[in-house]
Scaffold this active site. Structure first.
Site, PDB file in Angstrom:
ATOM      1  N   ASN A  71      39.078 -12.541  -2.643  1.00 15.38           N
ATOM      2  CA  ASN A  71      38.747 -13.491  -3.706  1.00 15.38           C
ATOM      3  C   ASN A  71      38.609 -12.852  -5.083  1.00 15.38           C
ATOM      4  OD1 ASN A  71      36.437 -12.233  -2.704  1.00 15.38           O
ATOM      5  ND2 ASN A  71      35.118 -13.999  -3.043  1.00 15.38           N
ATOM      6  N   CYS A  80      31.490 -15.859  -2.836  1.00  9.65           N
ATOM      7  CA  CYS A  80      30.384 -15.746  -1.887  1.00  9.65           C
ATOM      8  C   CYS A  80      29.071 -16.216  -2.507  1.00  9.65           C
ATOM      9  CB  CYS A  80      30.250 -14.308  -1.391  1.00  9.65           C
ATOM     10  SG  CYS A  80      29.949 -13.089  -2.672  1.00  9.65           S
ATOM     11  N   GLU A 118      28.194  -6.571   2.225  1.00  6.85           N
ATOM     12  CA  GLU A 118      28.084  -7.718   1.322  1.00  6.85           C
ATOM     13  C   GLU A 118      28.805  -8.877   2.004  1.00  6.85           C
ATOM     14  OE1 GLU A 118      26.261  -7.797  -1.209  1.00  6.85           O
ATOM     15  OE2 GLU A 118      25.917  -5.688  -1.689  1.00  6.85           O
ATOM     16  N   GLY A 156      31.109  -8.356   9.600  1.00  3.48           N
ATOM     17  CA  GLY A 156      30.012  -7.465   9.221  1.00  3.48           C
ATOM     18  C   GLY A 156      29.161  -7.065  10.412  1.00  3.48           C
ATOM     19  N   GLY A 162      32.887  -9.138   3.068  1.00  6.14           N
ATOM     20  CA  GLY A 162      33.660 -10.078   3.864  1.00  6.14           C
ATOM     21  C   GLY A 162      32.761 -10.991   4.667  1.00  6.14           C
ATOM     22  N   SER A 163      33.237 -11.391   5.829  1.00  9.01           N
ATOM     23  CA  SER A 163      32.551 -12.406   6.621  1.00  9.01           C
ATOM     24  C   SER A 163      31.403 -11.834   7.435  1.00  9.01           C
ATOM     25  CB  SER A 163      33.541 -13.089   7.567  1.00  9.01           C
ATOM     26  OG  SER A 163      33.932 -12.199   8.594  1.00  9.01           O
ATOM     27  N   VAL A 164      30.479 -12.713   7.817  1.00  4.64           N
ATOM     28  CA  VAL A 164      29.341 -12.308   8.650  1.00  4.64           C
ATOM     29  C   VAL A 164      29.794 -11.792  10.015  1.00  4.64           C
ATOM     30  CG1 VAL A 164      27.255 -13.111   9.820  1.00  4.64           C
ATOM     31  CG2 VAL A 164      27.689 -13.787   7.455  1.00  4.64           C
TER      32      VAL A 164
END
Length: 470
Positions: A149, A278, A244, A229, A224-226
């Site tokens: 993004n 985000c 993050e 992560g 990125g995504s949970v």
């Protein structure tokens, strides 16, 4: 475009196409790397540590300034490439370039002020007669895994502080938008010894996993995504990790708020980069006394958003990163409508475009607000009291950033103190960020902080040296 490993351009047999989400055209191809190239990049980064650590802070600072000037000289080319691969309006790409230049300047400055401190050992038992001080040392090799993004700015938030404190870097750029990152890496490579910066493209499940699991890497910095992560945190072993992750950021608008300012905050926060932010405004919690006025003004302001060719100078809303991403947003909104929500404006998709959309009658149980909706959607929820607003704001697994609009300083401080988020802004939307501030969330929004000074702290280790002067 080829990968960069040890100062050389490296390709691979298999290729991945980078698609312009606006017109579906192929912009370029990048290699789908295999593990042998990951090994080469890790070896190159480790071999380059000595040459980087021999450089003075003064020299590293000057070289980062030089990279900054090169990026400034090529600003137009970078902005156009960014718009082509991400689909964001060209004006937003220029903002990302301005922020990227500023981030590099901050890193160049920070390279010259990585301080230790003296430690009064005589404050402890038997410490009399000792003199002690700390040094902050580089970790070694930092692997940076970055999102689509804000590919350039978020990558620089990892690369620049890492190099500022004398770490070498391996970058895994986003699969959908790798080109701007790879082009920027070339600028860095021109100023620093071979192997200080390396790029690896390919599937995260293969090359990303290999970076995370490697014992020859000292730090993972991931945005990125949970779910990804969580996998990284489980596989990283003893190496340091900064995550993050997602956000589901609330904007609270209380009865005593400046309604026009709050509406502007939603416009700037919910539709920026087609909602693919985000820290974007994802839940709008409005007190009932001004709910109707706020709703009318928000719909009116949303109706004026100009969607179109991202290269257009007057375009305010471009495409999402792909048609698949737009379809996911469409499905989420339609599911909310099926559960009783009402679309007040927007709600239509055309390819990778999705209209700026205001959704009313949203309940806390709807997936639209339970999870992070990565699109240009403004979901409205009505509450009676400040207590209700804070409770609803905290009713999420995320805790990245938040905003509250109010003219009552008691309510402002109460919200600021009680909202569970890494940052709370008063009379500003959650999407606000300066590149020197500490950035990072609570709960499932991640761990660790970015923002150059704070990223440097995350990318160094502390050594204590004690002298017995008795």
């Amino acid at each position: 475009m080829d990968m960069l490993i040890n100062g050389e351009h490296v390709s691979d047999m298999d290729k991945s196409e980078v698609i312009n989400p606006y017109n579906g055209e192929v912009i370029d191809t990048v290699p789908i790397s295999h593990l042998n190239n990951v090994d080469k990049a890790i070896e190159a980064a480790n071999n380059a540590k000595a040459s980087l650590q021999e450089m003075s802070a003064f020299k590293i600072s000057n070289k980062l300034y030089a990279v900054c000037e090169k990026l400034k000289d090529n600003k137009e080319d970078f902005a156009e490439l960014l718009t082509m691969e991400v689909g964001k309006p060209i004006n937003e790409s220029y903002v990302e370039l301005d922020r990227s230049i500023e981030t590099l300047k901050l890193a160049a400055e920070e390279a010259k002020r990585i301080y230790g401190e003296s430690v009064p050992l005589d404050a402890g038992l038997n410490g009399k007669g000792f003199f002690a001080f700390t040094q902050r040392l580089p970790l070694g090799v930092v692997a940076a895994i970055t999102p689509f993004n804000y590919p350039l700015n978020l990558t620089i938030h990892k690369i620049a502080p890492a190099i500022a404190c004398k770490n070498t870097v391996i970058i895994k750029p986003p699969t959908d938008a790798p080109l701007t990152v790879m082009k920027f890496a070339e600028l860095v490579d021109e100023e620093f010894p071979a192997g200080v910066i390396n790029t690896i493209t390919g599937y995260g499940s293969e090359v990303g996993d290999a970076l995370v699991a490697s014992n020859e890497i000292d730090k993972i910095s991931f945005t990125g995504s949970v779910p990804t992560g969580l996998v990284i945190s489980q596989r990283a072993g003893m190496k340091k990790v900064t995550l993050e992750l997602g956000g589901n950021d609330p904007l609270i608008v209380l009865d005593d708020a400046n309604v026009d300012a709050a509406v502007k905050g939603v416009i700037n926060g919910a539709y920026l980069n087609a909602g693919q932010v985000c820290m974007g405004v994802k839940r709008i919690i409005v007190q009932e006394g001004i709910y109707d006025e706020f709703k009318i003004k928000l719909v009116d302001a949303t109706s004026k958003i100009k969607m179109g060719n991202p290269m257009g100078k007057t375009t305010q809303l471009g495409t999402l990163i792909s048609e698949k991403a737009a379809m996911q947003v469409e499905e989420t909104v339609n599911n909310a409508v099926n559960d009783g929500a009402e679309i007040l404006i927007g709600g239509k998709r055309d390819g990778a475009f999705y209209e700026a959309t205001v959704v009313d009658k949203v309940t806390p149980q709807m997936d639209l607000v339970v999870n992070e909706t990565f699109g240009p959607v403004a979901p409205l929820m009505k509450v009676k009291t400040v207590d209700d607003a804070i409770e609803l704001a905290n009713a999420t697994e995320y805790g990245l950033q938040a905003g509250v609009f109010t003219e009552n300083y008691r309510n402002a401080m109460r919200c600021a103190n009680e909202i569970e988020a890494g940052t709370v802004f008063v009379n500003k939307q959650s999407t606000f960020r300066t590149d020197n501030m500490p950035f990072g969330g609570f709960k499932s929004s991640g761990c660790g902080k970015e923002g150059i000074k704070y990223a440097v702290e995350e990318m160094t280790k502390t050594k204590l040296i004690g002298l017995n002067l008795r």
